[in-house]
Write a protein that holds these residues in place. Structure first.
Motif, PDB file in Angstrom:
ATOM      1  N   MET A   1     -12.109  28.758  -8.935  1.00  9.00           N
ATOM      2  CA  MET A   1     -11.829  27.431  -8.380  1.00  9.00           C
ATOM      3  C   MET A   1     -13.110  26.798  -7.854  1.00  9.00           C
ATOM      4  SD  MET A   1     -10.334  28.202  -4.561  1.00  9.00           S
ATOM      5  CE  MET A   1     -10.504  26.522  -4.035  1.00  9.00           C
ATOM      6  N   LEU A   2     -13.151  25.471  -7.888  1.00 13.47           N
ATOM      7  CA  LEU A   2     -14.336  24.757  -7.438  1.00 13.47           C
ATOM      8  C   LEU A   2     -14.091  24.215  -6.029  1.00 13.47           C
ATOM      9  CD1 LEU A   2     -16.901  24.304  -9.049  1.00 13.47           C
ATOM     10  CD2 LEU A   2     -16.080  22.001  -9.541  1.00 13.47           C
ATOM     11  N   HIS A   3     -14.912  24.669  -5.068  1.00 15.39           N
ATOM     12  CA  HIS A   3     -14.760  24.147  -3.717  1.00 15.39           C
ATOM     13  C   HIS A   3     -15.594  22.891  -3.559  1.00 15.39           C
ATOM     14  CE1 HIS A   3     -12.841  27.806  -2.732  1.00 15.39           C
ATOM     15  NE2 HIS A   3     -13.918  28.563  -2.702  1.00 15.39           N
ATOM     16  N   SER A   4     -15.168  22.018  -2.647  1.00 17.45           N
ATOM     17  CA  SER A   4     -15.998  20.866  -2.308  1.00 17.45           C
ATOM     18  C   SER A   4     -17.181  21.364  -1.485  1.00 17.45           C
ATOM     19  CB  SER A   4     -15.184  19.857  -1.510  1.00 17.45           C
ATOM     20  OG  SER A   4     -14.982  20.353  -0.207  1.00 17.45           O
ATOM     21  N   ALA A   5     -18.196  20.508  -1.368  1.00 19.95           N
ATOM     22  CA  ALA A   5     -19.394  20.894  -0.622  1.00 19.95           C
ATOM     23  C   ALA A   5     -19.045  21.245   0.825  1.00 19.95           C
ATOM     24  CB  ALA A   5     -20.409  19.755  -0.667  1.00 19.95           C
ATOM     25  N   VAL A   6     -18.155  20.474   1.409  1.00 19.65           N
ATOM     26  CA  VAL A   6     -17.851  20.698   2.827  1.00 19.65           C
ATOM     27  C   VAL A   6     -17.118  22.035   3.029  1.00 19.65           C
ATOM     28  CG1 VAL A   6     -15.607  19.508   3.080  1.00 19.65           C
ATOM     29  CG2 VAL A   6     -17.266  19.438   4.951  1.00 19.65           C
ATOM     30  N   LEU A   7     -16.273  22.401   2.071  1.00 18.05           N
ATOM     31  CA  LEU A   7     -15.591  23.692   2.197  1.00 18.05           C
ATOM     32  C   LEU A   7     -16.601  24.841   2.059  1.00 18.05           C
ATOM     33  CD1 LEU A   7     -12.930  25.147   2.695  1.00 18.05           C
ATOM     34  CD2 LEU A   7     -12.492  25.104   0.252  1.00 18.05           C
ATOM     35  N   ASN A   8     -17.588  24.662   1.195  1.00 20.06           N
ATOM     36  CA  ASN A   8     -18.627  25.692   1.082  1.00 20.06           C
ATOM     37  C   ASN A   8     -19.393  25.870   2.388  1.00 20.06           C
ATOM     38  OD1 ASN A   8     -18.244  26.674  -1.520  1.00 20.06           O
ATOM     39  ND2 ASN A   8     -19.281  24.900  -2.416  1.00 20.06           N
ATOM     40  N   VAL A   9     -19.620  24.767   3.098  1.00 15.16           N
ATOM     41  CA  VAL A   9     -20.268  24.840   4.408  1.00 15.16           C
ATOM     42  C   VAL A   9     -19.400  25.669   5.366  1.00 15.16           C
ATOM     43  CG1 VAL A   9     -20.832  23.458   6.451  1.00 15.16           C
ATOM     44  CG2 VAL A   9     -21.521  22.657   4.176  1.00 15.16           C
ATOM     45  N   MET A  10     -18.098  25.390   5.347  1.00 13.22           N
ATOM     46  CA  MET A  10     -17.159  26.113   6.231  1.00 13.22           C
ATOM     47  C   MET A  10     -17.129  27.600   5.895  1.00 13.22           C
ATOM     48  SD  MET A  10     -14.238  23.165   6.000  1.00 13.22           S
ATOM     49  CE  MET A  10     -12.868  24.038   6.755  1.00 13.22           C
ATOM     50  N   ILE A  11     -17.127  27.903   4.607  1.00 11.47           N
ATOM     51  CA  ILE A  11     -17.066  29.305   4.170  1.00 11.47           C
ATOM     52  C   ILE A  11     -18.322  30.056   4.623  1.00 11.47           C
ATOM     53  CG2 ILE A  11     -17.096  30.821   2.137  1.00 11.47           C
ATOM     54  CD1 ILE A  11     -15.283  28.710   0.735  1.00 11.47           C
ATOM     55  N   LYS A  12     -19.459  29.404   4.476  1.00  9.09           N
ATOM     56  CA  LYS A  12     -20.720  30.047   4.885  1.00  9.09           C
ATOM     57  C   LYS A  12     -20.693  30.342   6.389  1.00  9.09           C
ATOM     58  CE  LYS A  12     -25.700  29.510   4.622  1.00  9.09           C
ATOM     59  NZ  LYS A  12     -26.715  28.469   4.853  1.00  9.09           N
ATOM     60  N   ALA A  13     -20.221  29.374   7.167  1.00  6.12           N
ATOM     61  CA  ALA A  13     -20.143  29.552   8.628  1.00  6.12           C
ATOM     62  C   ALA A  13     -19.198  30.696   8.973  1.00  6.12           C
ATOM     63  CB  ALA A  13     -19.675  28.254   9.277  1.00  6.12           C
ATOM     64  N   ALA A  14     -18.048  30.754   8.307  1.00  5.46           N
ATOM     65  CA  ALA A  14     -17.053  31.801   8.596  1.00  5.46           C
ATOM     66  C   ALA A  14     -17.590  33.180   8.210  1.00  5.46           C
ATOM     67  CB  ALA A  14     -15.757  31.510   7.848  1.00  5.46           C
ATOM     68  N   HIS A  15     -18.296  33.260   7.085  1.00  4.30           N
ATOM     69  CA  HIS A  15     -18.852  34.551   6.665  1.00  4.30           C
ATOM     70  C   HIS A  15     -19.891  35.043   7.667  1.00  4.30           C
ATOM     71  CE1 HIS A  15     -17.519  34.310   2.188  1.00  4.30           C
ATOM     72  NE2 HIS A  15     -16.771  35.143   2.879  1.00  4.30           N
ATOM     73  N   ARG A  16     -20.744  34.125   8.127  1.00  3.45           N
ATOM     74  CA  ARG A  16     -21.781  34.531   9.100  1.00  3.45           C
ATOM     75  C   ARG A  16     -21.156  34.993  10.414  1.00  3.45           C
ATOM     76  NH1 ARG A  16     -26.345  30.999  11.288  1.00  3.45           N
ATOM     77  NH2 ARG A  16     -26.612  32.794  12.657  1.00  3.45           N
ATOM     78  N   ALA A  17     -20.193  34.202  10.922  1.00  4.28           N
ATOM     79  CA  ALA A  17     -19.529  34.588  12.172  1.00  4.28           C
ATOM     80  C   ALA A  17     -18.745  35.884  11.976  1.00  4.28           C
ATOM     81  CB  ALA A  17     -18.606  33.470  12.636  1.00  4.28           C
ATOM     82  N   GLY A  18     -18.145  36.026  10.805  1.00  2.00           N
ATOM     83  CA  GLY A  18     -17.362  37.217  10.500  1.00  2.00           C
ATOM     84  C   GLY A  18     -18.213  38.477  10.485  1.00  2.00           C
ATOM     85  N   ARG A  19     -19.422  38.352   9.937  1.00  2.00           N
ATOM     86  CA  ARG A  19     -20.339  39.514   9.921  1.00  2.00           C
ATOM     87  C   ARG A  19     -20.649  39.947  11.350  1.00  2.00           C
ATOM     88  NH1 ARG A  19     -22.694  37.336   5.414  1.00  2.00           N
ATOM     89  NH2 ARG A  19     -24.236  36.141   6.580  1.00  2.00           N
ATOM     90  N   SER A  20     -20.877  38.956  12.206  1.00  2.00           N
ATOM     91  CA  SER A  20     -21.181  39.248  13.603  1.00  2.00           C
ATOM     92  C   SER A  20     -19.982  39.933  14.283  1.00  2.00           C
ATOM     93  CB  SER A  20     -21.540  37.932  14.313  1.00  2.00           C
ATOM     94  OG  SER A  20     -21.665  38.107  15.691  1.00  2.00           O
ATOM     95  N   LEU A  21     -18.790  39.416  14.034  1.00  2.00           N
ATOM     96  CA  LEU A  21     -17.588  40.000  14.651  1.00  2.00           C
ATOM     97  C   LEU A  21     -17.335  41.413  14.138  1.00  2.00           C
ATOM     98  CD1 LEU A  21     -15.140  36.947  14.581  1.00  2.00           C
ATOM     99  CD2 LEU A  21     -16.110  38.041  16.621  1.00  2.00           C
ATOM    100  N   LYS A  22     -17.577  41.623  12.852  1.00  2.00           N
ATOM    101  CA  LYS A  22     -17.315  42.945  12.276  1.00  2.00           C
ATOM    102  C   LYS A  22     -18.265  43.987  12.882  1.00  2.00           C
ATOM    103  CE  LYS A  22     -16.224  45.152   7.962  1.00  2.00           C
ATOM    104  NZ  LYS A  22     -16.147  45.050   6.511  1.00  2.00           N
TER     105      LYS A  22
END
Ligand code: 2AM
Ligand code: CA
Length: 276
Positions: A1-22
């Motif tokens: 699936m193709l995400h919009s640019a803004v969703l890609n920004v959100m995904i990147k933020a969630a992955h970074r925060a998620g790494r920290s939480l993990k």
């Protein structure tokens, strides 16, 4: 699936925060046995995660407003866009080392949620939705369950937290749910509960005393997966009342009906007399 640019920004933020939480979850597990407990550490982990999300989002969209559980409200110069962020939904689970929590990010445009994401870093499940484009779990399209028989339904709920809420009402609601549904679950993360209804794992879900950041992303996920969500009276005031009932069309309708009946029973004079 193709995400919009803004969703890609959100995904990147969630992955970074998620790494920290993990990473921090590993430390929390160690702290279970310490006398002091993991409380302060978890507060710091929560703040750290919000800071990461805020930083990533601001880097890409500096003008947008921000509403976060930890950081409160920040007005943006762009008044039509606002992020609604819960950096750690399921804090109690996290505190106990239970790997069921999530980073939740929603984008509001002109008062409507147009993109939402819920990410559980413990099992790497990423739920995303954009308005009009459907909902996805790790790039696979998700739909609410098709089940129509209430007696087959597995239903999630929230329960009043220690020292809060209406215990009496909640007991009547739980009793009604037990008498009608196949089974009840209480997982402790509102955003994941909604995502799980969207993915057809749970047939329905309800909870009270929630905040916008607990529900903003989940409501969009659910609706984009074909689900229905209202406040507990069947109305539109999910965010104003801080409460939600969700499911496919049938389960949602039955859940609202059952809860209304339970509410009447809890308020009935006979019930009040019995409680004395
Ligand atoms: P949180 O983990 O970010 O606090 C669990 O029932 C859901 O209720 C979670 O989404 C949780 O979000 C939210 N919640 C709201 N108020 C709460 C409270 N006082 N204690 C625990 N969970 C709370
Ligand atoms: Ca929350």
């Amino acid at each position: 699936m193709l995400h919009s640019a803004v969703l890609n920004v959100m995904i990147k933020a969630a992955h970074r925060a998620g790494r920290s939480l993990k990473r921090d979850l590993g430390e929390v597990e160690q702290l279970q046995v310490s006398v002091k407990g993991p409380g302060n550490f978890v507060t710091a982990a929560d703040r750290r995660a919000e800071e990461i999300v805020r930083e990533e989002l601001a880097k890409a969209r500096p003008a947008y407003g921000f509403l976060g559980e930890e950081g409160g409200v920040r007005e943006g110069s762009d008044k039509t866009h606002r992020w609604i962020v819960d950096p750690l939904d399921g804090t109690t689970n996290f505190l106990h080392g239970i790997p069921h929590f999530a980073v939740s990010i929603a984008l509001e445009r002109g008062g409507a949620i147009v993109a939402g994401l819920t990410y559980n870093p413990a099992n790497d499940e990423l739920f995303v939705a954009e308005r009009g484009k459907g909902a996805f779990l790790n790039n696979q399209r998700i739909r609410v369950a098709a089940r129509r028989r209430v007696g087959d339904a597995i239903v999630g709920c929230g329960l009043p937290h220690y020292g809060r809420g209406d215990l009496r009402l909640s007991r009547y609601e739980i009793a009604a749910a037990q008498q009608n549904f196949a089974g009840l679950r209480r997982y402790g993360s509102a955003t994941l509960d909604l995502a799980w209804v969207a993915a057809g794992r749970l047939d329905a879900y309800w909870e009270r005393d929630l905040s916008p950041w607990d529900m903003a992303a989940g409501v969009l996920l659910l609706r984009e997966a074909g689900g229905f969500a209202t406040d507990l009276d069947g109305g539109e005031a999910i965010f104003a009342k801080g409460q939600i009932a969700a499911g496919n069309e049938t389960m949602h309708r039955e859940l609202v009906r059952l809860l209304r009946e339970a509410g009447k029973e809890a308020a009935a004079p006979a019930a009040i007399a019995e409680a004395k």
